[in-house]
Design a protein around this motif. Structure first.
Motif, PDB file in Angstrom:
ATOM      1  N   GLY A 199      63.905   7.686   4.133  1.00  0.00           N
ATOM      2  CA  GLY A 199      63.194   7.088   2.805  1.00  0.00           C
ATOM      3  C   GLY A 199      61.696   6.563   3.021  1.00  0.00           C
ATOM      4  O   GLY A 199      61.351   5.927   2.157  1.00  0.00           O
ATOM      5  N   ALA A 200      60.898   7.147   3.978  1.00  0.00           N
ATOM      6  CA  ALA A 200      59.595   6.341   4.175  1.00  0.00           C
ATOM      7  C   ALA A 200      58.732   7.334   3.484  1.00  0.00           C
ATOM      8  O   ALA A 200      57.505   7.038   3.646  1.00  0.00           O
ATOM      9  CB  ALA A 200      59.349   6.209   5.733  1.00  0.00           C
ATOM     10  N   ARG A 230      54.421  -0.849  15.082  1.00  0.00           N
ATOM     11  CA  ARG A 230      54.317  -2.143  14.668  1.00  0.00           C
ATOM     12  C   ARG A 230      52.917  -2.892  15.055  1.00  0.00           C
ATOM     13  O   ARG A 230      52.160  -3.558  13.819  1.00  0.00           O
ATOM     14  CB  ARG A 230      55.297  -3.048  14.853  1.00  0.00           C
ATOM     15  CG  ARG A 230      55.333  -4.408  14.013  1.00  0.00           C
ATOM     16  CD  ARG A 230      56.644  -5.155  14.403  1.00  0.00           C
ATOM     17  NE  ARG A 230      57.760  -4.524  14.058  1.00  0.00           N
ATOM     18  CZ  ARG A 230      58.449  -4.654  12.833  1.00  0.00           C
ATOM     19  NH1 ARG A 230      57.674  -5.430  11.865  1.00  0.00           N
ATOM     20  NH2 ARG A 230      59.480  -4.038  12.595  1.00  0.00           N
ATOM     21  N   ASP A 231      52.424  -2.669  16.051  1.00  0.00           N
ATOM     22  CA  ASP A 231      51.281  -3.151  16.302  1.00  0.00           C
ATOM     23  C   ASP A 231      50.048  -2.366  16.948  1.00  0.00           C
ATOM     24  O   ASP A 231      48.922  -2.960  17.490  1.00  0.00           O
ATOM     25  CB  ASP A 231      51.479  -4.249  17.586  1.00  0.00           C
ATOM     26  CG  ASP A 231      52.478  -5.144  17.222  1.00  0.00           C
ATOM     27  OD1 ASP A 231      52.499  -5.950  16.295  1.00  0.00           O
ATOM     28  OD2 ASP A 231      53.441  -5.449  17.938  1.00  0.00           O
ATOM     29  N   THR A 232      50.284  -1.133  16.602  1.00  0.00           N
ATOM     30  CA  THR A 232      49.446  -0.284  17.038  1.00  0.00           C
ATOM     31  C   THR A 232      48.076  -0.039  16.009  1.00  0.00           C
ATOM     32  O   THR A 232      46.953  -0.073  16.790  1.00  0.00           O
ATOM     33  CB  THR A 232      49.852   1.479  17.121  1.00  0.00           C
ATOM     34  OG1 THR A 232      50.293   1.752  15.917  1.00  0.00           O
ATOM     35  CG2 THR A 232      50.927   1.397  18.346  1.00  0.00           C
ATOM     36  N   GLU A 249      55.499   0.644   7.300  1.00  0.00           N
ATOM     37  CA  GLU A 249      55.206  -0.625   6.671  1.00  0.00           C
ATOM     38  C   GLU A 249      53.792  -0.454   6.345  1.00  0.00           C
ATOM     39  O   GLU A 249      52.972  -0.151   7.176  1.00  0.00           O
ATOM     40  CB  GLU A 249      55.757  -1.417   7.749  1.00  0.00           C
ATOM     41  CG  GLU A 249      56.988  -1.503   8.294  1.00  0.00           C
ATOM     42  CD  GLU A 249      57.579  -2.705   9.101  1.00  0.00           C
ATOM     43  OE1 GLU A 249      56.615  -3.275   9.711  1.00  0.00           O
ATOM     44  OE2 GLU A 249      58.792  -2.848   9.444  1.00  0.00           O
ATOM     45  N   PRO A 250      53.438  -1.599   5.636  1.00  0.00           N
ATOM     46  CA  PRO A 250      51.758  -1.760   5.221  1.00  0.00           C
ATOM     47  C   PRO A 250      51.346  -2.408   6.786  1.00  0.00           C
ATOM     48  O   PRO A 250      51.632  -3.242   7.317  1.00  0.00           O
ATOM     49  CB  PRO A 250      52.052  -2.704   4.212  1.00  0.00           C
ATOM     50  CG  PRO A 250      53.383  -2.668   3.438  1.00  0.00           C
ATOM     51  CD  PRO A 250      54.276  -2.261   4.546  1.00  0.00           C
ATOM     52  N   GLN A 251      50.002  -2.267   6.592  1.00  0.00           N
ATOM     53  CA  GLN A 251      49.369  -2.639   7.698  1.00  0.00           C
ATOM     54  C   GLN A 251      48.059  -3.681   7.329  1.00  0.00           C
ATOM     55  O   GLN A 251      47.683  -3.534   6.298  1.00  0.00           O
ATOM     56  CB  GLN A 251      48.692  -1.635   8.577  1.00  0.00           C
ATOM     57  CG  GLN A 251      49.611  -0.587   9.157  1.00  0.00           C
ATOM     58  CD  GLN A 251      50.607  -1.342   9.984  1.00  0.00           C
ATOM     59  OE1 GLN A 251      50.119  -1.601  11.197  1.00  0.00           O
ATOM     60  NE2 GLN A 251      51.645  -0.978   9.800  1.00  0.00           N
TER      61      GLN A 251
END
Length: 365
Positions: free
Chosen positions: A65-66, A266-268, A290-292
């Motif tokens: 669903g992304a 997540r942190d890239t 996810e939003p960055q």
């Protein structure tokens, strides 16, 4: 009149035949089922008999669903090669029997964005990434390709299906990313992510003659592959090393001249701008779930240039020439082979990163 009736009969036969296809049913569910063989719907269409296809991480994003634009009930697959089975009357560059690689993007070639090479932003209703997302794609025995003169690339006799398989998607992505990053001879280039697209990005960055290419990933196995294949000069695992400090050591404290973020973790994104030198280009190739955040106060004074977006896969003919010349070789990516009837098992292996998988070559016909 006779030709018209013949065409109508052939179209009817096409719509009543069935084929195997991997279908995105709904959030979390992909199934292998029988679907009608597609027919021409527009004079610019071509029907391709798929010979080899693969699974992309974007298919996994769709499953979960992304990808909001993905349409449930659509046949997946946007990275495949095949043979032209039938063409519409407006198709001029291709004929029945041609071996072709299929572009990940559908584009009209006439709108404002297409004329400037920004084919991902084609304003046609089926423009951009449509195949395997909004219209039926190539994890099937046959597929209808709109705007065939734009979306197909002939495969030379000297190039195998496996060698051409990634032309229209991950190789195009790596080629596009490397071109955006403004890499100059002797530059230090950092690529975050050594998955399939990251490996393609590394090999495309090499085309610009950088002085040092650094691969960053949490998988030692993929990092070692990048090093063994000559795609990276230096490999860094952030689970074991401080990436920012290591890159400063390698660049006399400056940071990388160009950073390509291909991991989408997540942190890239934060890692990407942290390891870039002042006035560098940071190219975001990754698709995030996810939003960055862009913490402007923290990066103030670095004067970074960010470039982002979906791939503009408008250089497939150039890529094919480089494959033929031996300048781009993706054979190291294919770790698994299977047939279409076993594609659900392949999805399980690929999604869950089992058995050291990188990419599948899925034989269709």
């Amino acid at each position: 009149m006779q030709n018209y009736m013949y065409d109508r009969i052939k179209q009817h036969q096409a719509t009543t035949r069935t084929m195997k296809a991997a279908v995105y049913k709904e959030n979390g569910i992909i199934t292998l089922e029988h679907r009608p063989v597609p027919a021409l719907a527009d004079p610019q269409d071509a029907i391709i008999r798929v010979t080899l296809t693969t699974i992309c991480s974007s298919d996994i994003h769709i499953k979960h669903g992304a990808v909001p634009r993905a349409v449930p009930g659509t046949i997946l697959g946007h990275e495949f090669v095949g043979i032209v089975e039938q063409t519409g009357e407006a198709v001029k560059k291709f004929k029945q029997g041609d071996r072709v690689a299929v572009n990940v993007e559908t584009f009209c070639g006439e709108c404002y964005f297409c004329r400037r090479g920004y084919v991902n932003n084609c304003t046609h209703e089926h423009g951009g990434w449509a195949l395997g997302c909004r219209i039926d794609g190539g994890q099937a025995e046959y597929v209808r390709v709109p705007f065939a003169d734009n979306g197909l690339t002939k495969i030379p006799d000297e190039v195998t299906d496996e060698a051409a398989l990634f032309t229209g998607d991950i190789l195009s992505t790596g080629y596009w990313g490397a071109s955006l990053a403004e890499i100059k001879p002797a530059d230090t280039v950092a690529v975050i992510g050594a998955g399939p697209t990251g490996l393609c990005t590394l090999m495309c960055a090499r085309l610009y003659g950088p002085g040092m290419v650094i691969a960053i990933d949490t998988s030692d196995e993929r990092l070692e592959l990048a090093k063994e294949q000559g795609l990276a000069d230096v490999i860094i695992n952030p689970l074991k090393q401080d990436v920012e400090q290591e890159i400063k050591k390698l660049t006399l404290g400056r940071g990388a001249d160009a950073v390509l973020e291909v991991a989408g973790g997540r942190d890239t994104f934060r890692m990407a701008w942290k390891i870039a030198r002042p006035n560098a280009v940071v190219c975001v190739v990754a698709l995030y779930e996810e939003p960055q955040m862009i913490p402007l106060p923290d990066m103030y004074g670095k004067n970074l240039v960010f470039k982002t977006g979906g791939v503009d896969a408008s250089c497939c003919e150039e890529i094919m020439k480089l494959i033929k010349a031996g300048k781009l070789d993706t054979s190291c990516l294919i770790t698994h082979r299977t047939k279409l009837e076993h594609i659900m098992e392949a999805y399980d292996v690929f999604e869950n990163k089992k058995d050291h998988v990188i990419k599948y070559a899925i034989e269709v016909s």
